[in-house]
Design a protein around this motif. Structure first.
Motif, PDB file in Angstrom:
ATOM      1  N   ASN A  44      13.004 -26.705 -79.254  1.00 31.68           N
ATOM      2  CA  ASN A  44      12.502 -27.993 -78.795  1.00 31.68           C
ATOM      3  C   ASN A  44      13.479 -28.600 -77.804  1.00 31.68           C
ATOM      4  O   ASN A  44      14.660 -28.240 -77.784  1.00 31.68           O
ATOM      5  CB  ASN A  44      12.239 -28.940 -79.967  1.00 31.68           C
ATOM      6  N   ARG A  70       9.601 -31.048 -71.740  1.00 30.60           N
ATOM      7  CA  ARG A  70       9.030 -31.229 -73.062  1.00 30.60           C
ATOM      8  C   ARG A  70       7.539 -31.497 -72.948  1.00 30.60           C
ATOM      9  O   ARG A  70       7.063 -32.061 -71.949  1.00 30.60           O
ATOM     10  CB  ARG A  70       9.728 -32.357 -73.819  1.00 30.60           C
ATOM     11  N   ASP A  74       8.266 -36.248 -79.286  1.00 27.60           N
ATOM     12  CA  ASP A  74       8.696 -35.939 -80.643  1.00 27.60           C
ATOM     13  C   ASP A  74       9.161 -34.485 -80.690  1.00 27.60           C
ATOM     14  O   ASP A  74       8.366 -33.574 -80.393  1.00 27.60           O
ATOM     15  CB  ASP A  74       7.543 -36.140 -81.624  1.00 27.60           C
ATOM     16  N   PRO A  75      10.424 -34.220 -81.035  1.00 25.50           N
ATOM     17  CA  PRO A  75      10.943 -32.846 -81.024  1.00 25.50           C
ATOM     18  C   PRO A  75      10.142 -31.883 -81.889  1.00 25.50           C
ATOM     19  O   PRO A  75       9.931 -30.729 -81.509  1.00 25.50           O
ATOM     20  CB  PRO A  75      12.383 -32.999 -81.547  1.00 25.50           C
ATOM     21  N   GLY A  76       9.677 -32.350 -83.054  1.00 24.48           N
ATOM     22  CA  GLY A  76       8.900 -31.477 -83.916  1.00 24.48           C
ATOM     23  C   GLY A  76       7.587 -31.073 -83.268  1.00 24.48           C
ATOM     24  O   GLY A  76       7.176 -29.904 -83.337  1.00 24.48           O
ATOM     25  N   SER A  77       6.923 -32.031 -82.646  1.00 23.54           N
ATOM     26  CA  SER A  77       5.665 -31.728 -81.967  1.00 23.54           C
ATOM     27  C   SER A  77       5.900 -30.851 -80.748  1.00 23.54           C
ATOM     28  O   SER A  77       5.070 -29.995 -80.416  1.00 23.54           O
ATOM     29  CB  SER A  77       4.967 -33.026 -81.555  1.00 23.54           C
ATOM     30  N   ASP A  78       7.040 -31.052 -80.091  1.00 23.44           N
ATOM     31  CA  ASP A  78       7.368 -30.213 -78.937  1.00 23.44           C
ATOM     32  C   ASP A  78       7.576 -28.769 -79.376  1.00 23.44           C
ATOM     33  O   ASP A  78       7.152 -27.835 -78.692  1.00 23.44           O
ATOM     34  CB  ASP A  78       8.630 -30.752 -78.252  1.00 23.44           C
ATOM     35  N   ARG A  79       8.200 -28.574 -80.540  1.00 25.93           N
ATOM     36  CA  ARG A  79       8.379 -27.218 -81.071  1.00 25.93           C
ATOM     37  C   ARG A  79       7.035 -26.599 -81.424  1.00 25.93           C
ATOM     38  O   ARG A  79       6.776 -25.431 -81.113  1.00 25.93           O
ATOM     39  CB  ARG A  79       9.279 -27.245 -82.304  1.00 25.93           C
ATOM     40  N   THR A  80       6.162 -27.375 -82.053  1.00 27.37           N
ATOM     41  CA  THR A  80       4.845 -26.869 -82.408  1.00 27.37           C
ATOM     42  C   THR A  80       4.087 -26.393 -81.173  1.00 27.37           C
ATOM     43  O   THR A  80       3.374 -25.389 -81.209  1.00 27.37           O
ATOM     44  CB  THR A  80       4.028 -27.961 -83.128  1.00 27.37           C
ATOM     45  N   ASP A 157      10.092 -19.370 -91.675  1.00 24.41           N
ATOM     46  CA  ASP A 157       9.469 -20.067 -90.545  1.00 24.41           C
ATOM     47  C   ASP A 157       7.952 -19.912 -90.654  1.00 24.41           C
ATOM     48  O   ASP A 157       7.344 -19.043 -90.051  1.00 24.41           O
ATOM     49  CB  ASP A 157       9.973 -19.500 -89.217  1.00 24.41           C
ATOM     50  N   LEU A 159       5.551 -21.840 -89.621  1.00 28.52           N
ATOM     51  CA  LEU A 159       4.813 -22.139 -88.398  1.00 28.52           C
ATOM     52  C   LEU A 159       4.673 -20.869 -87.561  1.00 28.52           C
ATOM     53  O   LEU A 159       3.585 -20.539 -87.070  1.00 28.52           O
ATOM     54  CB  LEU A 159       5.541 -23.222 -87.597  1.00 28.52           C
TER      55      LEU A 159
END
Length: 335
Positions: A44, A70, A74-80, A157, A159
């Motif tokens: 992220n 990005r 939101d870092p989590g949403s960016d990772r998703t 992991d 996801l």
């Protein structure tokens, strides 16, 4: 509201960065171009490692404005979004963000570095929009010629595990091609010839298009790649994540079992110059480099060398930035 804010930022740029200002002046002759970074799968934009890369870039070339691409604040949403999403739509979002960014949009050009899948996404940015234009593009372990298999996930992991399980169900369905990111740079090939299958050519949402592999070629893509000053592709010698690792150099593995590799310069995509790579190569702008270690094993020494070689100030001996964007660089090299 938008135009006055942008005008205000433009005035600040013309005046230069004042005492205590956080807005850099990119009009100074010694000022490095801004650097944009696109991270890889499972990462992220706010990750500590990326922040460190940005700090290292600024230490090497003081005054470098660094922007981490990005898809969500939101870092989590960016990772998703590195696993799930339509890459064509994601790229369009990035193109719009960079073109309207209050700092980047005012730069005469930017430099770019892509880690893993971020590398082919940045190349897609150059081909499809390139506003602001990229001067030097450096990619590390990127899947420029696609992947022939999906990567393994860490045991916890979930996801990643969920994405990879869905990818294997029906790779070429519209559902998967419009939602699963790695599927959109998967490239199925004939196991004996290495040539792409009809399913890939017809249904690939992303890679078949940006590699200009379909019958109708997009001349804009080739012109934009040929217009780069440098396109530097790093391959990790011991990479077992990207299959095949030679994809990082646009090479084609003719047979995964035997490991026979057809280098880029021997491929039709180069000989007929579908992407402008041959033209870029002829002016010395295409660079092949190899580094030891596994996927994304990067040392400070290597990154510093990249920053010094490709991301330093571009105005030299009175030459303007604009004049150097199309200037031939050093000779290309292949290891």
């Amino acid at each position: 509201m938008y135009l006055p804010v942008r005008l205000f930022v433009s005035i600040l740029f013309l005046l230069g960065s004042g005492s205590g200002s956080t807005i850099p002046s990119i009009t100074k002759p010694s000022q490095p171009l801004p650097l944009i970074i696109w991270h890889g799968l499972g990462d992220n934009y706010a990750a500590e490692g990326l922040a460190y890369v940005g700090e290292l870039a600024n230490e090497t070339n003081p005054g470098t404005y660094v922007y981490n691409i990005r898809l969500d604040e939101d870092p989590g949403s960016d990772r998703t979004a590195t696993f799930f999403g339509n890459v064509t739509e994601q790229l369009a979002q990035v193109c719009d963000t960079l073109a309207t960014h209050p700092i980047l949009s005012l730069a005469p050009a930017v430099n770019a570095i892509g880690f893993s899948q971020g590398g082919q996404f940045l190349r897609g940015y150059v081909e499809r929009c390139n506003n602001p234009p990229v001067r030097n593009l450096v990619t590390f372990g990127s899947q420029h010629n696609g992947i022939a298999d999906f990567q393994a996930c860490a045991p916890t992991d979930w996801l990643c595990k969920g994405a990879m399980a869905l990818l294997k169900v029906n790779t070429w369905s519209n559902y998967v091609q419009s939602r699963l990111v790695p599927a959109q740079y998967y490239r199925s090939c004939n196991i004996s010839t290495g040539e792409p299958t009809p399913e890939y050519i017809e249904n690939s949402n992303f890679l078949a298009d940006i590699n200009n592999e379909r019958v109708l070629k997009n001349t804009k893509y080739a012109a934009n790649i040929a217009g780069l000053n440098k396109f530097v592709m790093y391959l990790f010698r011991d990479d077992t994540t990207v299959i095949p690792k030679e994809s990082g150099w646009f090479a084609q593995v003719t047979n995964l079992t035997s490991g026979v590799v057809t280098p880029l310069r021997n491929r039709t995509i180069y000989k007929e110059d579908w992407l402008g790579l041959k033209k870029l190569d002829e002016k010395g702008g295409l660079v092949f480099r190899e580094t030891e270690g596994g996927h994304m094993k990067l040392s400070d020494e290597l990154l510093i060398k990249v920053f010094k070689d490709f991301f330093g100030p571009v105005e030299e001996k009175g030459k303007k930035v604009e004049d150097m964007l199309m200037q031939d660089g050093e000779g290309s090299e292949e290891l």
